[in-house]
Each structure stands twice: as C-alpha cells, then as structure tokens.
Design a protein around this motif. Structure first.
Motif, PDB file in Angstrom:
ATOM      1  N   MET A   1     -18.799 -12.381 -57.120  1.00 12.67           N
ATOM      2  CA  MET A   1     -18.435 -11.239 -56.280  1.00 12.67           C
ATOM      3  C   MET A   1     -18.166 -11.708 -54.837  1.00 12.67           C
ATOM      4  O   MET A   1     -18.967 -12.452 -54.278  1.00 12.67           O
ATOM      5  N   LYS A   2     -17.055 -11.274 -54.250  1.00 17.79           N
ATOM      6  CA  LYS A   2     -16.712 -11.761 -52.913  1.00 17.79           C
ATOM      7  C   LYS A   2     -17.305 -10.855 -51.837  1.00 17.79           C
ATOM      8  O   LYS A   2     -17.163  -9.629 -51.906  1.00 17.79           O
ATOM      9  N   ASN A   3     -17.940 -11.481 -50.837  1.00 16.54           N
ATOM     10  CA  ASN A   3     -18.481 -10.711 -49.719  1.00 16.54           C
ATOM     11  C   ASN A   3     -17.394 -10.522 -48.660  1.00 16.54           C
ATOM     12  O   ASN A   3     -16.745 -11.496 -48.266  1.00 16.54           O
ATOM     13  N   VAL A   4     -17.237  -9.274 -48.219  1.00 18.50           N
ATOM     14  CA  VAL A   4     -16.298  -9.020 -47.119  1.00 18.50           C
ATOM     15  C   VAL A   4     -17.035  -8.297 -46.000  1.00 18.50           C
ATOM     16  O   VAL A   4     -17.917  -7.475 -46.263  1.00 18.50           O
ATOM     17  N   LEU A   5     -16.691  -8.619 -44.753  1.00 21.60           N
ATOM     18  CA  LEU A   5     -17.294  -7.924 -43.617  1.00 21.60           C
ATOM     19  C   LEU A   5     -16.389  -6.770 -43.213  1.00 21.60           C
ATOM     20  O   LEU A   5     -15.188  -6.957 -43.030  1.00 21.60           O
ATOM     21  N   VAL A   6     -16.982  -5.574 -43.092  1.00 22.44           N
ATOM     22  CA  VAL A   6     -16.208  -4.391 -42.707  1.00 22.44           C
ATOM     23  C   VAL A   6     -16.671  -3.948 -41.328  1.00 22.44           C
ATOM     24  O   VAL A   6     -17.728  -3.336 -41.188  1.00 22.44           O
ATOM     25  N   THR A   7     -15.897  -4.298 -40.282  1.00 26.66           N
ATOM     26  CA  THR A   7     -16.263  -3.820 -38.943  1.00 26.66           C
ATOM     27  C   THR A   7     -15.795  -2.371 -38.823  1.00 26.66           C
ATOM     28  O   THR A   7     -14.716  -2.028 -39.312  1.00 26.66           O
ATOM     29  N   GLY A   8     -16.630  -1.528 -38.219  1.00 27.13           N
ATOM     30  CA  GLY A   8     -16.296  -0.101 -38.179  1.00 27.13           C
ATOM     31  C   GLY A   8     -16.513   0.551 -39.529  1.00 27.13           C
ATOM     32  O   GLY A   8     -15.887   1.565 -39.852  1.00 27.13           O
ATOM     33  N   GLY A   9     -17.440  -0.019 -40.312  1.00 23.80           N
ATOM     34  CA  GLY A   9     -17.677   0.471 -41.683  1.00 23.80           C
ATOM     35  C   GLY A   9     -18.383   1.809 -41.757  1.00 23.80           C
ATOM     36  O   GLY A   9     -18.430   2.421 -42.822  1.00 23.80           O
ATOM     37  N   ALA A  10     -18.939   2.283 -40.613  1.00 24.06           N
ATOM     38  CA  ALA A  10     -19.563   3.614 -40.621  1.00 24.06           C
ATOM     39  C   ALA A  10     -18.558   4.684 -40.196  1.00 24.06           C
ATOM     40  O   ALA A  10     -18.893   5.866 -40.135  1.00 24.06           O
ATOM     41  N   GLY A  11     -17.338   4.268 -39.891  1.00 17.84           N
ATOM     42  CA  GLY A  11     -16.303   5.214 -39.486  1.00 17.84           C
ATOM     43  C   GLY A  11     -15.534   5.742 -40.688  1.00 17.84           C
ATOM     44  O   GLY A  11     -15.829   5.392 -41.843  1.00 17.84           O
ATOM     45  N   TYR A  12     -14.562   6.556 -40.410  1.00 15.13           N
ATOM     46  CA  TYR A  12     -13.824   7.256 -41.470  1.00 15.13           C
ATOM     47  C   TYR A  12     -13.131   6.273 -42.435  1.00 15.13           C
ATOM     48  O   TYR A  12     -13.517   6.145 -43.610  1.00 15.13           O
ATOM     49  N   ILE A  13     -12.127   5.556 -41.945  1.00 13.58           N
ATOM     50  CA  ILE A  13     -11.315   4.744 -42.868  1.00 13.58           C
ATOM     51  C   ILE A  13     -12.111   3.534 -43.361  1.00 13.58           C
ATOM     52  O   ILE A  13     -12.048   3.170 -44.543  1.00 13.58           O
ATOM     53  N   GLY A  14     -12.909   2.923 -42.467  1.00 14.58           N
ATOM     54  CA  GLY A  14     -13.701   1.758 -42.865  1.00 14.58           C
ATOM     55  C   GLY A  14     -14.662   2.086 -43.999  1.00 14.58           C
ATOM     56  O   GLY A  14     -14.795   1.313 -44.960  1.00 14.58           O
ATOM     57  N   SER A  15     -15.329   3.233 -43.913  1.00 17.85           N
ATOM     58  CA  SER A  15     -16.306   3.587 -44.962  1.00 17.85           C
ATOM     59  C   SER A  15     -15.601   3.842 -46.293  1.00 17.85           C
ATOM     60  O   SER A  15     -16.115   3.493 -47.358  1.00 17.85           O
ATOM     61  N   VAL A  16     -14.411   4.434 -46.224  1.00 15.64           N
ATOM     62  CA  VAL A  16     -13.653   4.701 -47.448  1.00 15.64           C
ATOM     63  C   VAL A  16     -13.161   3.399 -48.087  1.00 15.64           C
ATOM     64  O   VAL A  16     -13.326   3.173 -49.289  1.00 15.64           O
ATOM     65  N   VAL A  17     -12.570   2.532 -47.260  1.00 14.50           N
ATOM     66  CA  VAL A  17     -12.018   1.286 -47.814  1.00 14.50           C
ATOM     67  C   VAL A  17     -13.149   0.437 -48.406  1.00 14.50           C
ATOM     68  O   VAL A  17     -13.009  -0.147 -49.484  1.00 14.50           O
ATOM     69  N   ALA A  18     -14.297   0.406 -47.717  1.00 12.51           N
ATOM     70  CA  ALA A  18     -15.437  -0.373 -48.232  1.00 12.51           C
ATOM     71  C   ALA A  18     -15.868   0.156 -49.609  1.00 12.51           C
ATOM     72  O   ALA A  18     -16.115  -0.625 -50.536  1.00 12.51           O
ATOM     73  N   ARG A  19     -15.931   1.469 -49.734  1.00 12.73           N
ATOM     74  CA  ARG A  19     -16.343   2.071 -51.013  1.00 12.73           C
ATOM     75  C   ARG A  19     -15.337   1.745 -52.114  1.00 12.73           C
ATOM     76  O   ARG A  19     -15.695   1.442 -53.246  1.00 12.73           O
ATOM     77  N   TYR A  20     -14.061   1.789 -51.764  1.00 12.65           N
ATOM     78  CA  TYR A  20     -12.996   1.481 -52.724  1.00 12.65           C
ATOM     79  C   TYR A  20     -13.090   0.020 -53.169  1.00 12.65           C
ATOM     80  O   TYR A  20     -12.981  -0.294 -54.350  1.00 12.65           O
ATOM     81  N   LEU A  21     -13.327  -0.870 -52.205  1.00 15.57           N
ATOM     82  CA  LEU A  21     -13.413  -2.295 -52.534  1.00 15.57           C
ATOM     83  C   LEU A  21     -14.639  -2.582 -53.404  1.00 15.57           C
ATOM     84  O   LEU A  21     -14.595  -3.444 -54.281  1.00 15.57           O
TER      85      LEU A  21
END
Ligand SMILES: NC(=O)c1ccc[n+]([C@@H]2O[C@H](COP(=O)([O-])OP(=O)(O)OC[C@H]3O[C@@H](n4cnc5c(N)ncnc54)[C@H](O)[C@@H]3O)[C@@H](O)[C@H]2O)c1
Length: 325
Positions: A1-21
C-alpha cells in the motif's frame, strides 16, 4: 500500500480526494493546520501541522516513507486576498516553498498540486485551454501562478515530477465528506445556507454580458476531481517533468440557472437580493478539459444536478447534527 501525504486534508477537496484514494488502496497521511479545515473531516494518521514548518514536514515524509504529496493546503478566498495579499503570499507561496524544500530534503519526488482557473484572469476565449495566457487579476490567482512557476523550477533542478490541476468550481460530496466553510463563499452551499438560516441569498451582478446577465461558471463534481487525482498519481509513476491539466466539465451554468435548479431541492423558498458585481469576477469561466481526457483518460461523470443534490443532503445532515447537540 502506498503512503501519500495530503496537505490540507481536513479541508473540503483534500478530505474527499484522500477518502477516494483510500478506496483505491492508498494510505493517506493527513497534514493540516485547521485554519479553515475541520477536525471531524479527518480520521487517523492526522498531523495538526503547518506546512511552513519545514523540519516537521521532513520528519513526517521520512517517518511514513511518503511516495507522493497531494498539496491542497492554501487560502482560497478571492476577496480576502485583495484586502490582505500578504496573508495569501505568505501561506500559499511561502507554504509551498517550505513543502518543496521539505520534499527535496526527504527525497520525495512526486507532487500533485491544486491550482485554479483564477490563474487565467479574464478569459480571452471560452472554453479555456491550458495554453491560455496566465494573467491572474487578484492576489489569490497570482499566488497560485507563482507556485506553478516554483514547481517548474524545483522540477527542473531536483527531478521532482509534478501534476498541476487547475480546478474550475468544485461542488458536491463523496462518502460523507463535503464542503463546510465559515464563512462560506461558494455559490451552491450559500444557496442552501441562505434558505436554512432564513436569510436573503445575495446574487452579485445581473448586468454581465451573458444570456441572462449573471456570471457563468463550470461546476465540477468533487468525486470527478478525486478520480483525476488518482489518474494523476498513476501518471507520476510513469513520467517526470510537469504536466498541467484543466479540470472542469466543459459546460457552463449561469448563477440564475444554478439558483433555479437548486430551488427544486430546497426545503422552502429563498429570498434573492441583487448586489453589485464583485470586483475581479470574470463573466464566464468554462474549461476545455480535452488534455486531461487525452492524456489521463479522464472524463467527468457527474452533472450540476448531482452536485447540488449531494451538497444539500450533506448540509442538511450537518445542520441537523448541530441542532441536536
Ligand atoms: N473549492 C474550489 O472550488 C477550488 C477551486 C480551485 C482551486 N481550489 C484549490 O483547492 C485547494 C483546496 O480547496 P478547498 O476548497 O478544499 O479549501 P479548504 O479551505 O476547504 O481546504 C484547505 C485546507 O488547507 C488547510 N491549510 C491552509 N493553510 C495551511 C498551512 N499553511 N498548513 C497546513 N494546512 C493548511 C486548511 O486548514 C484547510 O483544511 C486549495 O488549494 C484551493 O486553492 C479550490
């Protein structure tokens, strides 16, 4: 499983993209200073951290052996950027500079960056292609333009490969993650909020050179944005250099049309008050996304109605949750 860092992950688009990934088998590590984000939008693997703290970002990148960074962290209110440009240059440009330095130090070489249609300024032609001149008309758009240039320089010198996405207007939700800002400046949630709070909905400008006098925007569903990020990450695994893609639907809707469509899903009627146009709001912004289609195989799947319905369902649940406390 690949680890990715999501900056702004508590924001709107970041939280969505993180969940999708996550659904696609990635392991997102969230980093956010919670300046505009929401603590309830992030699960485990959350660092409450500012991206300007370079040594700390280096530590996080190394500790989790981060394969790629998805960089959403930024301020994004156009009006505020005009009244307080330093806040935007410090956070958006300074924050990204710190992140790029941290990536270089930690040996992390893949970046996906959230840019914006605001880099184009007042469009010379519609739909807008990636080759359109970059003439941002406010500090927010300029801060993103400067960051794009910085990314190109770091890519050249340090072998960073990057995908830059220029989003048009994000809307909708994905799996219980959606848009919750205070203050809210975006059209679709503001229609619902006006109705919910029994306040007027302010419509800025009715004399634009468009078919009904109101601004025309291209509303792209946030799940479609997420699928583009997934495809962008695949692209980064194969190529080096910087690739730039518009993300929109290629179809514009006027503010009046959005309000009319939204009325179908509102619990009760809204009062509309016309206000003068806001400075720096171009009359029409519509994307040409054929580059993303050709090179990433990306095509948006959802339409405006989907986005409005999803947004209103989400806000309805959040307001119900707040009133039950
Ligand atoms: N929402 C849109 O329609 C849209 C359109 C074009 C571009 N964008 C870009 O997409 C990105 C995400 O937008 P959004 O709507 O989700 O915004 P958002 O405000 O919901 O999310 C941004 C997140 O970044 C965090 N943040 C800001 N500065 C930080 C820092 N220095 N360190 C750590 N965290 C920090 C905030 O707390 C927030 O959680 C932004 O870069 C924005 O410019 C958004």
């Amino acid at each position: 499983m690949k680890n990715v860092l999501v900056t702004g992950g508590a924001g709107y688009i970041g939280s969505v993209v993180a969940r999708y990934l996550e659904d696609k088998g990635y392991n997102p590590i969230y980093c956010d200073n919670l300046s505009t984000g929401n603590i309830w939008a992030v699960p485990d693997h959350f660092y409450r951290e500012d991206i300007k703290n370079t040594p700390r970002i280096v530590e996080i990148l190394q500790k989790h052996d981060i394969d790629g960074v998805l960089h959403f962290a930024a301020y994004s209110q156009v009006g505020e950027s005009v009244s307080n440009p330093g806040k935007y240059y410090s956070n958006n440009v300074g924050g990204t500079l710190s992140l790029l330095n941290a990536m270089t130090e930690a040996g992390c070489s893949k970046l996906v960056f959230s840019s914006t249609a605001a880099v184009y300024g007042n469009p010379l032609h519609i739909p807008i292609t990636e080759e359109h001149p970059l003439q941002p008309v406010n500090p927010y758009g300029k801060s993103k333009y400067f960051v794009e240039e910085m990314i190109r320089d770091y890519a050249d010198t340090f072998n960073i490969s990057a995908v830059i996405f220029r989003y048009f207007n994000a809307a909708g939700t994905y799996k219980e993650r959606g848009e919750w800002h205070d203050p809210e400046t975006h059209l679709i949630p503001n229609i619902y909020r006006a109705c919910q709070n029994d306040k007027p909905f302010y419509l800025f400008g009715t004399d634009y050179e468009t078919h009904d006098g109101t601004c025309i925007r291209d509303f792209i569903n946030v799940e479609d944005l997420a699928s583009a990020h997934y495809l962008g990450l695949q692209q980064l695994s194969q190529e080096t250099g910087v690739e730039i893609f518009n993300l929109g639907t290629g179809k514009g809707n006027s503010v009046k049309e959005v309000v009319e469509e939204a009325k179908r899903f509102l619990p009760h009627p809204i009062k509309i008050k016309v206000k003068p146009p806001r400075s720096g709001d171009p009359p029409i912004l519509v994307a040409d996304y054929s580059r993303a289609k050709k090179l990433l195989g990306w095509t948006p799947q959802k339409n405006l109605t989907d986005s409005i319905r999803e947004c209103f369902e989400y806000l309805g649940k959040r307001f119900a949750h707040l009133s039950s406390r």
